[in-house]
Write an enzyme that holds these catalytic residues in place. Structure first.
Site, PDB file in Angstrom:
ATOM      1  N   ASP A 439       7.069  -8.225   9.717  1.00  9.13           N
ATOM      2  CA  ASP A 439       6.736  -7.670   8.403  1.00  9.13           C
ATOM      3  C   ASP A 439       6.571  -8.788   7.375  1.00  9.13           C
ATOM      4  OD1 ASP A 439       6.295  -5.735   6.505  1.00  9.13           O
ATOM      5  OD2 ASP A 439       8.403  -5.229   6.222  1.00  9.13           O
ATOM      6  N   GLU A 442       2.360 -11.423   4.242  1.00 16.25           N
ATOM      7  CA  GLU A 442       1.188 -11.641   3.340  1.00 16.25           C
ATOM      8  C   GLU A 442       1.141 -13.054   2.788  1.00 16.25           C
ATOM      9  OE1 GLU A 442       3.266  -9.006   3.254  1.00 16.25           O
ATOM     10  OE2 GLU A 442       1.874  -7.794   4.394  1.00 16.25           O
ATOM     11  N   ASP A 516       2.843   0.530   3.816  1.00 20.34           N
ATOM     12  CA  ASP A 516       3.629   1.505   3.059  1.00 20.34           C
ATOM     13  C   ASP A 516       2.773   2.600   2.418  1.00 20.34           C
ATOM     14  OD1 ASP A 516       5.565  -0.187   3.881  1.00 20.34           O
ATOM     15  OD2 ASP A 516       5.924  -1.112   1.926  1.00 20.34           O
TER      16      ASP A 516
HETATM   17  C1  GLC Z   1       8.260  -3.239   3.899  1.00 15.77           C
HETATM   18  C2  GLC Z   1       7.669  -2.597   5.143  1.00 15.77           C
HETATM   19  C3  GLC Z   1       8.432  -1.346   5.501  1.00 15.77           C
HETATM   20  C4  GLC Z   1       9.907  -1.681   5.655  1.00 15.77           C
HETATM   21  C5  GLC Z   1      10.443  -2.328   4.403  1.00 15.77           C
HETATM   22  C6  GLC Z   1      11.873  -2.818   4.572  1.00 15.77           C
HETATM   23  O1  GLC Z   1       8.051  -2.443   2.799  1.00 15.77           O
HETATM   24  O2  GLC Z   1       6.311  -2.334   4.988  1.00 15.77           O
HETATM   25  O3  GLC Z   1       7.913  -0.754   6.654  1.00 15.77           O
HETATM   26  O4  GLC Z   1      10.615  -0.520   5.934  1.00 15.77           O
HETATM   27  O5  GLC Z   1       9.649  -3.454   4.070  1.00 15.77           O
HETATM   28  O6  GLC Z   1      11.967  -3.736   5.582  1.00 15.77           O
END
Ligand code: GLC
Length: 852
Positions: A439, A442, A516
């Site tokens: 995650d 970016e 998200d």
């Molecule tokens: C980001 C991710 C999401 C995750 C969150 C906490 O927003 O896109 O899927 O649950 O971080 O890690």
């Protein structure tokens, strides 16, 4: 550069991030709507210098270089169907791509002069050339031609460089009306005519209908014409870029990138399937994931502590809702430190994961790039001492806040950093983790800009650059690090990795999900064009958060989301902390039953989905397909009304989900479905319907309009609670008869890489239905003799239109009675089916049903 954290961020005692309340989050999102574009979006320059007239040219094997008044143009034939065009004000260096794997080309080129044009084509003479390029001598404008006469596009203005800054530009005109699709992860409709798109990986915190850009950059454009012909262009430049498509009949595409050189590839097609094959021939294909990944995944930010994870697992098993993986979000970590476990919340991770494994669950964990600044933490110290971090211009670490508080960021654009980081996954493998969720690549940072500033320095595989160079490939680097090292760490086993942020070509390292989204009807609706477009661009294995991430999901929405979500290539329910729970059972029995019914349907379709997943790994073709891919000659297949709301799932299934809540005063939801030409079966009632027309389908809350093409052999499995349990069951081949019958099945052990040595079974089923008989032939390919992941038994299920007099298998008439060891047939009167049981089948297998 001013660098400030979000005002309402609440500091925890150890400096890590505490989630702002549900009421504050919309305010942050609103603030970001202003700050984000202001700090990230660049203005496309107004004044340009064109490349100018051609002075001379040189031919070197498969490459031609034109020297022009203001720069250089290079044309390279990668193969007869893929060409690369590059241009720059300076002589061109080698092409360093983060996406492509260019094969060595043996093509020899020639340049001929005709009128005011130079023509570049293959030396080898052929009456039809998949591609050739004509360049006007006076201004170097380019025309791309297919099959010696059809113009794909030509430039309305010459390639140009901005007077200020280092932008590059090209502007193309399509002489024929085309619809433009692809472009990866974008909101909005499937067809992008009339839109302007930005390519700059961004974390919008959550997104709605028009938010743009999102987490990934895949500047790949596919032009499709209503006669089914198609071609593609990939602008292989990871810098901040803009693509603008006009709305008019003759579409123009303007492409701008903040830094050069200009580089794009052209894919000749001529069909949409060919274009995808060509794109993925260049950018790579998905490495076949383990089979369990096709099961249902349950996630939430966060299942924590350990007891909560156990509870979730227990709920699935006691309620008999199939599930294969539970995902652990950031709270499993110790203060959000990567590769650690919280001693309070997860004191015995190994034991927990073993317990989950015994119950048939694989554990997937999240990993973020930011490393907490903590001098006592060995990984942080290693990062600093090993010089592995992204740097400020003065060489010091770039430090910025993310979940753990102040963080440094590994420089994934550096090969040795990727190796160092990738090896850390061993620690999680040792505990029993099976899959990885990458995650925040970016990279997402908790500042008004939401990402690193331009001046941050990166290694760029030894070419050195700043964040403008690195930004769109930072997440890609994170995925490469994981994939390359996990390949080393797990030589025999396949590993599943999926990411949020990436660049074109990501599919050869990882799958992805669409970040998200929101728990609302728009979130549900937009997942269809978004996932389809990502598939067209080369990514066949994608999920949207089922149920929606941000905001509270409602019972009706969850029911409808399950009906669609089980047909996402990758099926995962995920929601944000602080929102209402959305596990299958949280509302009432009716919703739970609907969730179970559709998750079970996915498990029943597992052999069908696995075949298509394998097919994606071989050809790039996605399982979630736009109508024009399977019905290219029908005008309705190009109409947004249908394109954005229904889709093919593989070749044979048509899915038309309900995408709106039930209107007030209406008792039963319904929708119009366009059924492409041919004969179809309603999957549920097995009723035959003639296609080529629009039908209205009533859809009470538990009903998904789902159709099967006549002539299909649908490989299926019985319902099991997790994928590995299918081993005890026969492979079911369900027939939807027609004059011609076709089907394919791919089976392997499901988890090792042995399939690369042909240790698989690829079954091709073909058959014919006549007035008085039906014949089927099943051929097999591959080195395995048995049917792996099954009980090594075939079970044919054929609608009982007539009762056979005789059933003949490989020349021998078989009895109508049960004997577990031998072939036999029987009638299933309840479901009106003829069942043929073939334990230990020998291939080729011939079956005849005689109805005389
Ligand atoms: C980001 C991710 C999401 C995750 C969150 C906490 O927003 O896109 O899927 O649950 O971080 O890690």
């Amino acid at each position: 550069m001013v660098f400030f954290t979000i005002e309402c961020e609440i500091k925890m005692p150890d400096d890590s991030y505490n989630l702002p309340s549900k009421f504050v989050r919309p305010l942050i999102n609103m603030a970001l709507r202003f700050t984000f574009p202001l700090l990230n979006f660049r203005r496309v320059p107004r004044r340009w210098d064109p490349i100018g007239k051609i002075n001379s040219y040189k031919v070197k094997k498969n490459q031609v270089i034109f020297e022009c008044q203001n720069g250089f143009l290079e044309i390279v034939f990668i193969n007869p169907r893929i060409i690369r065009i590059r241009a720059s004000p300076e002589p061109l260096l080698i092409h360093n791509s983060w996406a492509t794997i260019e094969p060595k080309s043996k093509i020899l080129l020639q340049v001929s002069e005709k009128g005011e044009f130079y023509f570049v084509k293959r030396k080898k003479k052929s009456s039809k050339e998949p591609l050739q390029v004509a360049i006007r001598q006076s201004d170097c404008t380019i025309t791309v031609i297919r099959d010696n006469e059809e113009i794909l596009h030509h430039e309305v203005e010459s390639i140009a460089w901005s007077r200020r800054g280092s932008w590059v530009r090209c502007q193309k005109l399509s002489p024929t009306q085309e619809q433009f699709v692809g472009f990866g992860e974008k909101t909005g409709p499937l067809v992008k005519n009339g839109e302007q798109m930005i390519f700059w990986n961004s974390d919008p915190t959550t997104y709605g209908k028009d938010d743009e850009p999102l987490y990934q950059s895949e500047p790949i454009q596919i032009a499709i014409r209503k006669d089914g012909t198609a071609h593609g262009i990939f602008y292989d430049n990871p810098h901040y870029s803009v693509i603008k498509i006009s709305e008019g009949k003759q579409g123009t595409t303007d492409y701008y990138s903040e830094r050069g050189p200009l580089c794009y590839y052209i894919f000749a097609g001529p069909t949409i399937k060919e274009v995808i094959r060509q794109i993925t021939e260049l950018n790579g294909r998905l490495p076949l994931p383990p089979r369990w990944v096709l099961g249902y995944h349950q996630c939430r930010w966060s299942y924590s502590p350990e007891e909560r994870v156990r509870e979730i697992a227990e709920e699935f098993r006691t309620r008999n809702i199939p599930c294969d993986s539970i995902h652990l979000d950031i709270d499993y970590m110790d203060g959000y430190r990567c590769f650690t476990w919280s001693p309070e919340r997860f004191p015995h991770p190994q034991q927990l994961l073993e317990e989950l494994k015994d119950k048939g669950f694989k554990t997937t964990v999240i990993i973020d790039p930011g490393l907490k600044v903590d001098h006592k933490w060995p990984l942080y110290r290693e990062c600093i001492e090993g010089d592995h971090y992204c740097k400020l211009p003065n060489g010091k670490p770039f430090v910025a806040p993310v979940w753990p508080g102040k963080c440094v960021f590994p420089d994934f654009t550096h090969p040795s950093v990727r190796k160092w980081w990738g090896e850390k996954f061993q620690e999680l493998l040792d505990v029993g983790v099976e899959a990885f969720w990458l995650d925040m690549g970016e990279p997402s940072i908790f500042s008004a800009r939401r990402t690193a500033p331009d001046f941050v320095r990166h290694n760029m595989n030894g070419w050195e650059g700043d964040h403008r160079d690195a930004h769109n490939v930072y997440g890609q680097g994170m995925a490469i690090a994981a994939r390359e090292q996990l390949n080393e760490l797990r030589k025999k086993q396949r590993t599943f990795i999926f990411v949020r942020s990436c660049y074109a070509g990501i599919q050869r390292y990882a799958a992805s999900w669409t970040g998200d989204n929101r728990s609302n009807w728009i979130g549900l609706q937009q997942s269809i064009p978004m996932i389809i477009n990502m598939g067209l661009t080369g990514q066949p294995f994608v999920a949207a958060d089922l149920g929606g991430f941000e905001d509270d999901c409602t019972p009706e929405l969850l029911a409808r989301w399950y009906q669609l979500g089980v047909f996402y290539p990758f099926c995962r329910n995920h929601s944000a902390a602080g929102t209402a729970n959305q596990e299958p059972w949280v509302f009432d029995r009716e919703i739970e039953a609907i969730a179970r019914k559709y998750i079970e349907l996915r498990y029943q379709l597992l052999p069908y989905i696995y075949y298509h997943l394998w097919k994606s790994s071989q050809t790039g073709l996605p399982i979630m397909r736009p109508l024009f891919m399977e019905a290219p000659n029908e005008s309705n297949a190009y109409d947004s009304k249908w394109l954005d709301t229904e889709f093919f799932f593989g070749k044979s299934l048509l899915i038309a989900p309900i995408l709106e809540n039930i209107p007030e005063g209406v008792e039963v939801s319904s929708r119009e479905v366009y059924l492409p030409k041919g004969v179809w079966f309603d999957y549920w009632t097995k009723e035959k319907i003639t296609g080529g027309k629009t039908i209205t389908v009533e859809a009470p809350l538990d009903h998904l309009p789902l159709f099967v093409k006549a002539g299909t052999v649908l490989p299926m499995a019985p319902v099991v609670q997790h994928v590995e349990k299918t081993k005890k069951h026969p492979l079911i081949l369900e027939l939807f008869p027609s004059k011609k019958i076709r089907g394919k099945v791919y089976l392997d052990d499901g988890y090792t890489k042995d399939f690369k040595d042909e240790k698989y079974q690829l079954l091709s089923i073909s058959g014919e239905q006549k007035e008085d008989s039906m014949s089927l032939t099943i051929n097999s390919k591959g080195k395995l003799e048995d049917l792996p992941t099954t009980s090594n038994k075939l079970l044919f299920r054929i609608p009982q239109e007539k009762i056979p007099e005789k059933v003949i298998v490989n020349g021998k008439s078989i009895t109508k009675r049960t004997s577990k060891k031998k072939n036999y047939w029987q009638l299933d009167q309840t479901n009106k089916l003829i069942e043929i049981h073939c334990p230990k089948p020998n291939f080729p297998l011939d079956i005849t049903l005689d109805f005389k």
